[in-house]
Design an enzyme around this catalytic site. Structure first.
Site, short mmCIF file in Angstrom:
data_model
loop_
_atom_site.label_atom_id
_atom_site.label_comp_id
_atom_site.label_asym_id
_atom_site.label_seq_id
_atom_site.Cartn_x
_atom_site.Cartn_y
_atom_site.Cartn_z
N LYS A 1 -27.66 19.22 -12.61
CA LYS A 1 -27.28 18.96 -11.19
C LYS A 1 -27.45 19.96 -10.09
O LYS A 1 -27.84 19.61 -9.14
CB LYS A 1 -25.67 18.39 -11.49
CG LYS A 1 -25.56 17.22 -12.29
CD LYS A 1 -24.03 17.03 -12.35
CE LYS A 1 -23.24 17.92 -13.20
NZ LYS A 1 -23.43 18.18 -14.33
N GLY B 1 -19.94 24.21 -13.81
CA GLY B 1 -21.00 25.40 -13.77
C GLY B 1 -22.12 24.84 -13.38
O GLY B 1 -22.91 24.64 -14.11
N ASP C 1 -23.75 19.43 -17.59
CA ASP C 1 -24.98 20.39 -17.54
C ASP C 1 -26.28 19.83 -17.53
O ASP C 1 -27.32 20.47 -18.23
CB ASP C 1 -24.74 21.38 -19.01
CG ASP C 1 -23.39 21.98 -18.70
OD1 ASP C 1 -22.91 22.27 -17.91
OD2 ASP C 1 -22.70 22.00 -19.85
P1 GDP Z 1 -25.12 21.54 -14.20
O1 GDP Z 1 -24.02 21.92 -14.68
O2 GDP Z 1 -25.88 20.24 -14.44
O3 GDP Z 1 -25.48 21.94 -12.80
O4 GDP Z 1 -26.28 22.37 -15.08
P2 GDP Z 1 -26.18 23.96 -15.75
O5 GDP Z 1 -26.47 24.53 -14.52
O6 GDP Z 1 -24.67 23.87 -16.45
O7 GDP Z 1 -27.31 23.92 -16.97
C1 GDP Z 1 -28.58 23.57 -16.65
C2 GDP Z 1 -29.16 25.04 -17.17
O8 GDP Z 1 -30.83 24.59 -17.32
C3 GDP Z 1 -29.16 25.97 -16.31
O9 GDP Z 1 -29.35 27.15 -16.89
C4 GDP Z 1 -30.64 25.70 -15.48
O10 GDP Z 1 -31.09 26.90 -14.74
C5 GDP Z 1 -31.44 25.20 -16.27
N1 GDP Z 1 -32.43 24.29 -15.94
C6 GDP Z 1 -32.78 23.42 -15.06
N2 GDP Z 1 -33.66 22.65 -15.15
C7 GDP Z 1 -34.42 23.36 -15.88
C8 GDP Z 1 -35.62 22.76 -16.42
O11 GDP Z 1 -36.39 21.99 -15.96
N3 GDP Z 1 -36.23 23.59 -17.47
C9 GDP Z 1 -35.49 24.70 -17.99
N4 GDP Z 1 -35.90 25.28 -18.98
N5 GDP Z 1 -34.30 25.17 -17.61
C10 GDP Z 1 -33.74 24.24 -16.50
P1 IMO Z 2 -20.83 20.58 -15.21
O1 IMO Z 2 -20.48 20.14 -13.84
C1 IMO Z 2 -20.24 20.30 -19.70
C2 IMO Z 2 -16.34 19.41 -20.83
C3 IMO Z 2 -15.58 20.52 -21.58
C4 IMO Z 2 -14.66 19.60 -22.64
C5 IMO Z 2 -14.20 18.41 -21.64
C6 IMO Z 2 -13.01 18.69 -20.97
O2 IMO Z 2 -21.23 22.12 -15.16
O3 IMO Z 2 -21.82 19.55 -15.81
P2 IMO Z 2 -12.00 20.31 -19.04
O4 IMO Z 2 -11.83 21.69 -19.01
O5 IMO Z 2 -12.79 19.64 -17.81
O6 IMO Z 2 -10.41 19.74 -19.37
O7 IMO Z 2 -12.70 19.71 -20.62
O8 IMO Z 2 -14.97 18.68 -20.57
N1 IMO Z 2 -16.87 19.81 -19.63
C7 IMO Z 2 -17.75 20.09 -19.24
N2 IMO Z 2 -19.04 20.14 -19.98
N3 IMO Z 2 -20.31 20.49 -18.22
C8 IMO Z 2 -19.35 20.57 -17.43
O9 IMO Z 2 -19.38 20.71 -16.12
C9 IMO Z 2 -17.95 20.42 -17.96
N4 IMO Z 2 -16.88 20.41 -17.58
C10 IMO Z 2 -16.12 20.28 -18.46
O10 IMO Z 2 -16.29 21.36 -22.38
O11 IMO Z 2 -15.34 18.94 -23.62
MG MG Z 3 -22.93 23.19 -16.02
#
Ligand code: GDP
Ligand code: IMO
Ligand code: MG
Length: 429
Positions: free
Chosen positions: A16, A40, A13
């Site tokens: 990316k 996600g 999270d």
């Molecule tokens: P990913 O899994 O690495 O793609 O990250 P996620 O989408 O799960 O979580 C990142 C969250 O941070 C999302 O809600 C993005 O819209 C938000 N986001 C990304 N870059 C920024 C930033 O620079 N500032 C803020 N406030 N939100 C950001």
């Molecule tokens: P993105 O790509 C954050 C975490 C789960 C749990 C562990 C194992 O959005 O960064 P799983 O269902 O993969 O067997 O769960 O990994 N986890 C993540 N945490 N971002 C993710 O994906 C994750 N995908 C799995 O919360 O701790």
């Molecule tokens: Mg994510």
């Protein structure tokens, strides 16, 4: 020609999705190489937000081609739901989305066993996404998996499914006291998927090799993060795939010598969703503040993410095991209101100082971080677009992170939208 791997350098999270969307402008192919719909990835295009679980985050750029490599585990229901969601919102995947014939399929029994196992573990649960990821990879390693190419061959599929279901139903009955799956029902469901999936199925190793020979730019989209990697992460609180750069090679079949660069993504602080050690966790008041300001709720499960200070040991570990050469630092704006900002620079436990990330879960669980404290900037940064316009305290903080990580920061993100991005060296965006 450039073939770039983008890797989450913390516990997932990191942002990316935003970075992939930005880099996709200059990429021809975007490739997921591991994980499944446990990911996600959020892309905020300004007018609307997309959360992608299965399909690469580059799909929103109409000229890109997107690939799910052999290392991905594929949930067909989730895959087709995502295609439908995209289509409803005006994004067509036709002719530009490909799935490896070697990818393993997540079946309903994988999801169920993931859930049942988590429930049985009680206080020792991993906190998985319950998407069946672990059980599917376990079957792959155990040579019980069913691949996309197996689904495509009706005779092979029927024979495998029958054999596997016998074993799964026995486990469900004997261990979990749960009713069995019906072969006939599953057979019918997957016969439909066979026809729907057929147009997407390719030898994606060959496809990517051809793309590379045609001097196309290939972008490898990491899911999860290095600290969730089954080898390099905080085992057993990890996912079941290689979320680090090596996963891109094994999970696609690309010639390793064709990779030009590996780039890391970190948040300006740290978050973690699910169970497992988190040495730099915030105290409760600060935790709530950052959770709210950073909207730190999981994009896949909606669970609140735990938040903490930037951990330089985590980042350095990721630089090392991924060969990261540049970093994108995301969500700087979330720290805007803090008067003081800490950075974890080492751990201490029973008189011993740790300067590199330990493997021992007991050490991680009990270690006290050694912090540096830096003054906050207490000014809004979300409308800043140039490095030199950032408050001096923010620049000092980022410069310190660079030194501690040992790699230059190439991008600073100050908001979720595409435009809320500062290119530091002009090399990426
Ligand atoms: P990913 O899994 O690495 O793609 O990250 P996620 O989408 O799960 O979580 C990142 C969250 O941070 C999302 O809600 C993005 O819209 C938000 N986001 C990304 N870059 C920024 C930033 O620079 N500032 C803020 N406030 N939100 C950001
Ligand atoms: P993105 O790509 C954050 C975490 C789960 C749990 C562990 C194992 O959005 O960064 P799983 O269902 O993969 O067997 O769960 O990994 N986890 C993540 N945490 N971002 C993710 O994906 C994750 N995908 C799995 O919360 O701790
Ligand atoms: Mg994510």
């Amino acid at each position: 020609m450039s073939n770039v791997i983008l890797i989450g350098a913390q516990w997932g999270d990191e942002g990316k999705g935003k970075m992939i969307d930005l880099l996709a402008r200059t990429s021809h192919y975007i490739v997921r190489f591991q994980g499944g719909n446990n990911a996600g990835h959020t892309v905020d295009i300004g007018s609307e937000k997309f959360i992608l679980h299965h399909i690469p985050s580059g799909i929103l750029h109409p000229r890109t081609k997107c690939v799910l490599g052999n290392g991905v585990v594929l949930d067909l229901e989730a895959f087709f739901d995502e295609i439908k969601m995209l289509s409803k919102r005006g994004v067509s995947v036709r002719g530009r989305l490909f799935v490896s014939e070697r990818a393993h399929i997540i079946f309903p029994y994988h999801r169920l066993i993931d859930q049942l196992k988590e429930e049985r573990k009680g206080g020792h649960k991993i906190g998985t996404t319950k998407k069946g990821i672990g059980p599917c990879y376990a079957d792959k390693a155990n040579r019980l998996g069913i691949r996309v190419c197996d689904l495509m061959n009706r005779r092979v599929f029927d024979e495998r499914l029958e054999r596997v279901l016998k074993e799964k139903n026995l486990i469900l009955k004997k261990i979990f006291n749960h009713r069995p799956f019906s072969f006939n029902d599953m057979h019918r469901t997957y016969a439909k998927y066979r026809n729907r999936l057929a147009p997407y199925v390719r030898n994606t190793s060959l496809l990517l090799d051809q793309a590379d020979r045609q001097k196309k730019h290939i972008l490898f989209e990491g899911a999860q993060g290095t600290l969730l990697d089954v080898d390099h992460g905080t085992y057993p609180f990890v996912t079941s795939s290689n979320a680090s750069a090596g996963g891109a090679i094994a999970g696609t079949g690309i010639d390793p010598s064709k990779i030009t660069e590996v780039i890391g993504v970190v948040k300006a602080y740290t978050t973690r969703v699910g169970e497992g050690p988190f040495p730099t966790l915030f105290p409760p008041g600060l935790l709530r503040h950052i959770q709210e300001r950073g909207e730190e709720f999981g994009a896949t499960t909606g669970r609140p993410r735990r938040c903490g200070w930037f951990d330089a040991l985590v980042a350095r570990h990721s630089v090392l095991v991924n060969g990261l050469k540049k970093m994108a630092v995301m969500k700087l704006d979330v720290l805007d209101e803090l008067p003081k900002i800490k950075i974890g620079v080492a751990y201490r436990l029973r008189g011993k100082r740790y300067n590199s990330f330990p493997a021992d879960s007991e050490v991680l669980e009990h270690a006290e971080p050694v912090y540096e404290e830096w003054p906050g900037w207490q000014k809004p940064t979300s409308s800043i677009r140039r490095w030199r316009d950032l408050p001096i305290q923010a620049r000092r903080y980022l410069k310190r992170l660079e030194v501690l990580m040992g790699v230059p920061i190439s991008v600073v993100s100050v908001g979720s939208k595409r435009s809320q991005t500062i290119s530091v060296d002009g090399s990426l965006v």
